[in-house]
Scaffold this active site. Structure first.
Site, PDB file in Angstrom:
ATOM      1  N   GLY A  11       0.835  -1.216   0.000  1.00 34.62           N
ATOM      2  CA  GLY A  11       0.000   0.000   0.000  1.00 34.62           C
ATOM      3  C   GLY A  11       0.863   1.257   0.000  1.00 34.62           C
ATOM      4  O   GLY A  11       1.891   1.293   0.670  1.00 34.62           O
ATOM      5  N   ARG A  72       1.527  -4.870  -6.003  1.00 29.38           N
ATOM      6  CA  ARG A  72       1.410  -6.148  -5.293  1.00 29.38           C
ATOM      7  C   ARG A  72       1.635  -7.221  -6.345  1.00 29.38           C
ATOM      8  O   ARG A  72       1.167  -7.095  -7.480  1.00 29.38           O
ATOM      9  CB  ARG A  72       0.049  -6.293  -4.636  1.00 29.38           C
ATOM     10  CG  ARG A  72      -0.154  -5.304  -3.503  1.00 29.38           C
ATOM     11  CD  ARG A  72      -1.307  -5.676  -2.590  1.00 29.38           C
ATOM     12  NE  ARG A  72      -1.247  -4.912  -1.360  1.00 29.38           N
ATOM     13  CZ  ARG A  72      -1.867  -3.750  -1.158  1.00 29.38           C
ATOM     14  NH1 ARG A  72      -2.591  -3.210  -2.100  1.00 29.38           N
ATOM     15  NH2 ARG A  72      -1.752  -3.127   0.000  1.00 29.38           N
ATOM     16  N   ASP A 103       4.656  -5.064   6.339  1.00 36.29           N
ATOM     17  CA  ASP A 103       5.262  -6.354   6.719  1.00 36.29           C
ATOM     18  C   ASP A 103       5.175  -7.408   5.604  1.00 36.29           C
ATOM     19  O   ASP A 103       6.030  -8.289   5.522  1.00 36.29           O
ATOM     20  CB  ASP A 103       4.740  -6.876   8.059  1.00 36.29           C
ATOM     21  CG  ASP A 103       3.237  -7.001   8.093  1.00 36.29           C
ATOM     22  OD1 ASP A 103       2.573  -6.633   7.103  1.00 36.29           O
ATOM     23  OD2 ASP A 103       2.721  -7.479   9.120  1.00 36.29           O
ATOM     24  N   THR A 126       3.559   2.692   5.771  1.00 38.97           N
ATOM     25  CA  THR A 126       2.143   2.295   5.706  1.00 38.97           C
ATOM     26  C   THR A 126       1.328   3.225   6.589  1.00 38.97           C
ATOM     27  O   THR A 126       1.763   3.572   7.687  1.00 38.97           O
ATOM     28  CB  THR A 126       1.923   0.824   6.130  1.00 38.97           C
ATOM     29  OG1 THR A 126       0.534   0.643   6.452  1.00 38.97           O
ATOM     30  CG2 THR A 126       2.711   0.436   7.365  1.00 38.97           C
ATOM     31  N   ASP A 128      -1.245   2.511   8.146  1.00 43.17           N
ATOM     32  CA  ASP A 128      -1.914   1.775   9.231  1.00 43.17           C
ATOM     33  C   ASP A 128      -1.126   1.708  10.543  1.00 43.17           C
ATOM     34  O   ASP A 128      -1.689   1.367  11.585  1.00 43.17           O
ATOM     35  CB  ASP A 128      -2.234   0.347   8.780  1.00 43.17           C
ATOM     36  CG  ASP A 128      -3.338   0.316   7.743  1.00 43.17           C
ATOM     37  OD1 ASP A 128      -4.192   1.216   7.775  1.00 43.17           O
ATOM     38  OD2 ASP A 128      -3.335  -0.588   6.897  1.00 43.17           O
ATOM     39  N   ASP A 130       0.773  -0.540  11.510  1.00 41.10           N
ATOM     40  CA  ASP A 130       0.620  -1.881  12.085  1.00 41.10           C
ATOM     41  C   ASP A 130       1.870  -2.751  11.883  1.00 41.10           C
ATOM     42  O   ASP A 130       1.768  -3.925  11.578  1.00 41.10           O
ATOM     43  CB  ASP A 130      -0.610  -2.572  11.464  1.00 41.10           C
ATOM     44  CG  ASP A 130      -0.511  -2.675   9.954  1.00 41.10           C
ATOM     45  OD1 ASP A 130       0.370  -2.022   9.359  1.00 41.10           O
ATOM     46  OD2 ASP A 130      -1.320  -3.405   9.353  1.00 41.10           O
ATOM     47  N   ARG A 172      -7.726  -2.143   8.360  1.00 40.58           N
ATOM     48  CA  ARG A 172      -8.380  -3.462   8.233  1.00 40.58           C
ATOM     49  C   ARG A 172      -8.264  -4.252   9.524  1.00 40.58           C
ATOM     50  O   ARG A 172      -9.251  -4.605  10.137  1.00 40.58           O
ATOM     51  CB  ARG A 172      -7.704  -4.247   7.119  1.00 40.58           C
ATOM     52  CG  ARG A 172      -8.083  -3.656   5.804  1.00 40.58           C
ATOM     53  CD  ARG A 172      -8.615  -4.652   4.873  1.00 40.58           C
ATOM     54  NE  ARG A 172      -9.481  -3.904   3.967  1.00 40.58           N
ATOM     55  CZ  ARG A 172      -9.710  -4.202   2.725  1.00 40.58           C
ATOM     56  NH1 ARG A 172      -9.170  -5.258   2.216  1.00 40.58           N
ATOM     57  NH2 ARG A 172     -10.507  -3.480   1.999  1.00 40.58           N
TER      58      ARG A 172
HETATM   59  P1  ADP Z   1       2.413  -4.483   2.670  1.00 39.74           P
HETATM   60  O1  ADP Z   1       3.868  -4.482   2.386  1.00 39.74           O
HETATM   61  O2  ADP Z   1       1.830  -3.092   2.638  1.00 39.74           O
HETATM   62  O3  ADP Z   1       2.077  -5.269   3.932  1.00 39.74           O
HETATM   63  P2  ADP Z   1       1.354  -6.679   1.022  1.00 39.74           P
HETATM   64  O4  ADP Z   1       1.033  -7.548   2.187  1.00 39.74           O
HETATM   65  O5  ADP Z   1       0.336  -6.544  -0.056  1.00 39.74           O
HETATM   66  O6  ADP Z   1       1.680  -5.170   1.426  1.00 39.74           O
HETATM   67  O7  ADP Z   1       2.721  -7.225   0.381  1.00 39.74           O
HETATM   68  C1  ADP Z   1       3.292  -6.617  -0.753  1.00 39.74           C
HETATM   69  C2  ADP Z   1       3.894  -7.666  -1.652  1.00 39.74           C
HETATM   70  O8  ADP Z   1       4.948  -8.351  -0.965  1.00 39.74           O
HETATM   71  C3  ADP Z   1       2.953  -8.770  -2.084  1.00 39.74           C
HETATM   72  O9  ADP Z   1       2.153  -8.412  -3.188  1.00 39.74           O
HETATM   73  C4  ADP Z   1       3.932  -9.870  -2.475  1.00 39.74           C
HETATM   74  O10 ADP Z   1       4.449  -9.647  -3.760  1.00 39.74           O
HETATM   75  C5  ADP Z   1       5.058  -9.673  -1.455  1.00 39.74           C
HETATM   76  N1  ADP Z   1       4.915 -10.645  -0.350  1.00 39.74           N
HETATM   77  C6  ADP Z   1       4.079 -10.574   0.700  1.00 39.74           C
HETATM   78  N2  ADP Z   1       4.193 -11.665   1.502  1.00 39.74           N
HETATM   79  C7  ADP Z   1       5.144 -12.460   0.922  1.00 39.74           C
HETATM   80  C8  ADP Z   1       5.713 -13.723   1.252  1.00 39.74           C
HETATM   81  N3  ADP Z   1       5.333 -14.408   2.339  1.00 39.74           N
HETATM   82  N4  ADP Z   1       6.652 -14.231   0.416  1.00 39.74           N
HETATM   83  C9  ADP Z   1       7.049 -13.548  -0.694  1.00 39.74           C
HETATM   84  N5  ADP Z   1       6.545 -12.343  -1.042  1.00 39.74           N
HETATM   85  C10 ADP Z   1       5.609 -11.797  -0.255  1.00 39.74           C
END
Ligand code: ADP
Length: 322
Positions: A11, A72, A103, A126, A128, A130, A172
C-alpha cells in the site's frame, strides 16, 4: 557496495517520496550508485529499473504517493519468480536493497535474502502503523491528520443539525488510525478490532449523552475486514433505538496528500539510516523508531510478531467526551 536499489511496495503512504529522496541523496553522499525499481516486486520481476540521481529528487519531498509507483505481486510469492527477480538484480550489479513497505513487503524481502543472498534493509511505510518493532510508520501521521480534518468538518454539520455521525476510517486489522483520530476528534466511542462494543452499550451511551444535554455525537469505526461496516452499525443502532445515525466513509483520501512535517522528518531519518546500515554490511533489519530514537529490528522479529493496538487512547477518549 557500489550500487544499491530502492523500491516501494504494498500500500502507498504519504512520505514514501521523502524516504526515496533520503535514500538517493544519502547514497550519493557516500558515492554509491542508486537504482529505483518500479512497481515494487512487479518491476523486480519485469526488470523495470531506472537510475536515480540526486537532482531527480527535486520537488518530491512534499508530494504524496510514490514516484517509483508501488504494486502487489502474486507471482513474487513463488520461488521461481523470485529467482527471475534475483537474476535481474544481479545482472544490473545491484548489491543491496532498501525496501519501503509494510510487513508483507518485508516477507518478500526476507525470501529474496534467504534464497538469493541479496542484503536488504526495510523501512516501514504504511498509513496503518501496524508494523511490529517501531512506534511509528511513514504515512500514519498524515493519514490521521487527513481524517481529523474531515471529522472537524463533519462535526460542524453534526452540531448544526443535532446529529449522530458514524465516521469510518481506514484500518483493516488495526485500529491505530481510529484510536488516534477518535481521541483527537473528540469521538464518544471508537470501535476497532481490539475494542468491540455491543450495540446496546452504544445506544445507552448515546441516550445518556442526550439526557446530559449533548446534542450531537461522533462515533469512529475502523473499516475492519470490509469497508462499509459503519452502515451495519447505523442500521443496528436504528433497530435498537430509532436513533438516526448518519454515515461517512472516508476511504482512500486517507492514503493521499502532502505528508506532514512529522512524516517527512521520519522518512528522511529512516531512509538515510537504512542506507548507512546497508553500506556498513548490515542486512535483514528494519530501521524504525522507539521513543523517537532510531532502532534496528531483525526482520524476523518484525514479520513474526503482531503489533497490538492498545486501548488507552480509546479509554481516554471516552472520559474526555462526556
Ligand atoms: P504491505 O507491504 O503493505 O504489507 P502486502 O502484504 O500486499 O503489502 O505485500 C506486498 C507484496 O509483498 C505482495 O504483493 C507480495 O508480492 C510480497 N509478499 C508478501 N508476503 C510475501 C511472502 N510471504 N513471500 C514472498 N513475497 C511476499
Amino acid at each position: 557496495m557500489k550500487k544499491i536499489a530502492v523500491y516501494t511496495s504494498g500500500g502507498d503512504a504519504p512520505g514514501m517520496n521523502a524516504a526515496i529522496r533520503a535514500v538517493v541523496r544519502t547514497a550519493h553522499a557516500k558515492n554509491v550508485e542508486i537504482i529505483g525499481i518500479l512497481n515494487g516486486y512487479v518491476g523486480m520481476i519485469e526488470n523495470k529499473m531506472i537510475t536515480l540521481a540526486p537532482r531527480d529528487m527535486a520537488n518530491i519531498v512534499q508530494r504524496g504517493g510514490t514516484i517509483l509507483k508501488t504494486g502487489r505481486s502474486a507471482e513474487f510469492m513463488k520461488p521461481e519468480y523470485r529467482a527471475i527477480a534475483a537474476e535481474n538484480l544481479k545482472k544490473a550489479g545491484i548489491e543491496g536493497l532498501v525496501c519501503i513497505g509494510g510487513d508483507g513487503s518485508f516477507r518478500g524481502a526476507q525470501a529474496l535474502l534467504s534464497e538469493h543472498k541479496i542484503p536488504v534493509i526495510g523501512i516501514a511505510g504504511t498509513i496503518d502503523n501496524d508494523v511490529f518493532g517501531t512506534d511509528d510508520t511513514i504515512g500514519f501521521d498524515t493519514a490521521v491528520n487527513t481524517a481529523l480534518d474531515a471529522i472537524d468538518k463533519i462535526r460542524d454539520t453534526a452540531d448544526s443539525h443535532d446529529r449522530i455521525f458514524i465516521v469510518e476510517v481506514m484500518g483493516r486489522n488495526s485500529g491505530f488510525i481510529a484510536s488516534a483520530v477518535g481521541l483527537a476528534g473528540g469521538a464518544e466511542e471508537i470501535l476497532t478490532a481490539e475494542n468491540v462494543v455491543a450495540v446496546d452499550k452504544i445506544v445507552d451511551k448515546l441516550r445518556e449523552s442526550r439526557t446530559k444535554g449533548k446534542s450531537s455525537s461522533i462515533l469512529i469505526t475502523a473499516e475492519g475486514q470490509k469497508p462499509g461496516r459503519a452502515y451495519d452499525l447505523a442500521e443496528a443502532i436504528r433497530k435498537k433505538s430509532n436513533l438516526d445515525a448518519k454515515v461517512c466513509i472516508l476511504g482512500h483520501q486517507q492514503r493521499g496528500g502532502s505528508p506532514t512535517a512529522h512524516d517527512r522528518i521520519l522518512a528522511s531519518r529512516l531512509g538515510s539510516e537504512a542506507v548507512a546500515a546497508l553500506l556498513s554490511g548490515k542486512a535483514n533489519l528494519m530501521i524504525g523508531t522507539l521513543g523517537n530514537k532510531i532502532v534496528e529490528v531483525p526482520l524476523d522479529q518484525v514479520t513474526q510478531n503482531e503489533k497490538r493496538g492498545d486501548t488507552t487512547l480509546i479509554q481516554l477518549a471516552r472520559i474526555l467526551s462526556v
